[in-house]
Design an enzyme around this catalytic site. Structure first.
Site, PDB file in Angstrom:
ATOM      1  CB  SER A  39      23.663  44.500  41.750  1.00 14.36           C
ATOM      2  OG  SER A  39      24.849  44.136  42.353  1.00 14.36           O
ATOM      3  CG  HIS A  70      27.328  46.434  46.767  1.00 12.46           C
ATOM      4  ND1 HIS A  70      26.297  45.651  47.245  1.00 12.46           N
ATOM      5  CD2 HIS A  70      27.743  45.842  45.645  1.00 12.46           C
ATOM      6  CE1 HIS A  70      26.099  44.627  46.442  1.00 12.46           C
ATOM      7  NE2 HIS A  70      26.979  44.713  45.458  1.00 12.46           N
ATOM      8  CG  HIS A  92      30.173  40.933  48.263  1.00 16.21           C
ATOM      9  ND1 HIS A  92      30.049  42.311  48.211  1.00 16.21           N
ATOM     10  CD2 HIS A  92      29.096  40.430  47.605  1.00 16.21           C
ATOM     11  CE1 HIS A  92      28.940  42.622  47.547  1.00 16.21           C
ATOM     12  NE2 HIS A  92      28.341  41.503  47.173  1.00 16.21           N
ATOM     13  CE1 TYR A  94      33.730  41.543  45.689  1.00 23.45           C
ATOM     14  CE2 TYR A  94      32.001  39.887  45.563  1.00 23.45           C
ATOM     15  CZ  TYR A  94      32.432  41.190  45.405  1.00 23.45           C
ATOM     16  OH  TYR A  94      31.556  42.140  44.952  1.00 23.45           O
ATOM     17  CD  GLU A  95      33.252  43.968  49.467  1.00 28.58           C
ATOM     18  OE1 GLU A  95      33.322  45.196  49.388  1.00 28.58           O
ATOM     19  OE2 GLU A  95      32.259  43.368  49.926  1.00 28.58           O
ATOM     20  CB  ALA A 122      23.346  40.728  40.724  1.00 25.77           C
ATOM     21  CG  MET A 220      30.347  36.251  43.466  1.00 27.31           C
ATOM     22  SD  MET A 220      31.440  37.506  42.784  1.00 27.31           S
ATOM     23  CE  MET A 220      31.465  37.005  41.045  1.00 27.31           C
ATOM     24  CB  SER A 221      26.061  38.014  48.073  1.00 28.44           C
ATOM     25  OG  SER A 221      24.911  37.952  47.249  1.00 28.44           O
ATOM     26  CG  ASN A 244      25.685  37.137  34.171  1.00 29.22           C
ATOM     27  OD1 ASN A 244      25.388  37.639  35.260  1.00 29.22           O
ATOM     28  ND2 ASN A 244      26.463  36.090  34.059  1.00 29.22           N
ATOM     29  CG  HIS A 256      30.751  45.054  38.826  1.00 28.15           C
ATOM     30  ND1 HIS A 256      30.228  44.177  39.749  1.00 28.15           N
ATOM     31  CD2 HIS A 256      30.429  46.288  39.274  1.00 28.15           C
ATOM     32  CE1 HIS A 256      29.620  44.851  40.715  1.00 28.15           C
ATOM     33  NE2 HIS A 256      29.741  46.134  40.454  1.00 28.15           N
TER      34      HIS A 256
HETATM   35  N1  HPA Z   1      28.653  34.596  38.473  1.00 31.03           N
HETATM   36  C1  HPA Z   1      28.809  34.942  39.769  1.00 31.03           C
HETATM   37  N2  HPA Z   1      28.226  36.003  40.313  1.00 31.03           N
HETATM   38  C2  HPA Z   1      27.415  36.739  39.543  1.00 31.03           C
HETATM   39  C3  HPA Z   1      27.206  36.424  38.175  1.00 31.03           C
HETATM   40  C4  HPA Z   1      27.863  35.293  37.621  1.00 31.03           C
HETATM   41  O1  HPA Z   1      27.734  34.949  36.427  1.00 31.03           O
HETATM   42  N3  HPA Z   1      26.357  37.369  37.690  1.00 31.03           N
HETATM   43  C5  HPA Z   1      26.056  38.203  38.721  1.00 31.03           C
HETATM   44  N4  HPA Z   1      26.704  37.834  39.835  1.00 31.03           N
END
Ligand code: HPA
Length: 286
Positions: A39, A70, A92, A94-95, A122, A220-221, A244, A256
């Protein structure tokens, strides 16, 4: 083309060679470096000279990406004089993609000739010193995807045992990234990335737990791709954009959109670092 989910090593190898042939039809130079754009890093693709784009949908075995922000295409061309292959968009777990499916594009990029993987993501900052918009170079990871590749070990070279921990990430490249960041007045933290399944962001207790394990950032990747690259003998460099900051005290509602927006704002600094690293490589022999 049927899904590679559950494919055996032979089927996987044949799918890889079909995808590679499709790409070679474009008569491109062999890429040296494979780059995964997370991202916010999408604009790096705009710097590619003589770009050739191939949609994942046209490549055997490639997962279709669905996460917002993406795009799903490979871009081949030159960055700072180095032949590269870029993944604009990644799959990912999660998909619903399997660990092997997420790794698959790395198998193909290595089969094209890439010997280095630069991967970006990210991530949420866990380390108390991290601020939104900071950058981190990965020096290790924790695999909370509990990944197990479906491929048979015969598919991979037996001479390349899987390495975990600090050895996974190429130290000279990490050091070079630090030097470049300093020369560009960019703060580049170094730390451990924890990959979790998501797609929900963490609860405060999960953030506390991950922090207690020694993770500096959570996302998550990345880890499946890194493990695939390492198994194939590639040099790996990884970066997180801290989009974040995970607060263990105050409830935060990470969205997101926030992650994509923060990724976009810090992306240019990371793009500058990556372009300089490639520029250095352009003067070196393969
Ligand atoms: N947690 C998990 N995945 C993320 C986060 C998070 O706080 N920020 C960006 N991707």
């Amino acid at each position: 083309m049927r899904s590679i989910l559950g494919a055996n090593a032979k089927e996987l190898a044949s799918s890889i060679s079909v995808a590679r042939e499709t790409i070679w039809q474009h008569k491109l130079l062999q890429p040296r470096v494979a780059i995964v754009l997370g991202s916010g890093l999408g604009p790096l693709a705009d710097y590619v000279e003589h770009p050739v784009e191939i949609a994942y949908i046209d490549l055997a075995g490639f997962p279709r990406t669905s996460a917002a922000g993406h795009a799903g295409k490979l871009i081949l061309g030159y960055l700072a004089g180095v032949p590269v292959v870029l993944m604009k968009g990644r799959a990912h777990c999660y998909e619903g993609w399997s660990y092997t499916q997420v790794q698959y594009p790395v198998f193909v990029m290595q089969a094209l000739g890439a010997s280095t993987l630069i991967t970006t993501n990210a991530a949420g900052g866990l380390n108390g010193r991290f601020r939104q918009g900071d950058l981190m170079v990965l020096d290790s990871h924790i695999d909370f995807l509990f990944g197990s590749s479906g491929f048979s070990s015969s598919f991979m070279s037996p001479a390349q045992p899987l390495q975990r921990g600090t050895e996974t990430y190429d130290r000279p490249m990490m050091q070079r990234a630090q030097q470049v960041a300093r020369s560009q007045d960019v703060v580049l933290h170094q730390g451990c990335y924890l990959a979790t399944l998501g797609p929900t962001y963490e609860t405060r207790n999960e953030y506390r737990f991950f922090r207690s394990l020694g993770a500096d950032a959570v996302g998550m990747s990345t880890v499946p791709e890194v493990i695939a690259a390492k198994k194939l003998g590639m040099d790996v460099l990884g970066f997180s954009v801290i989009t974040n900051v995970a607060s263990t005290d105050i409830p935060v509602n990470t969205t997101h959109d926030e992650v994509v927006e923060a990724g976009n704002s810090v992306g240019p600094s990371l793009i500058g670092i990556i372009l300089q690293i490639l520029d250095d490589m352009s003067g070196e022999p393969d």
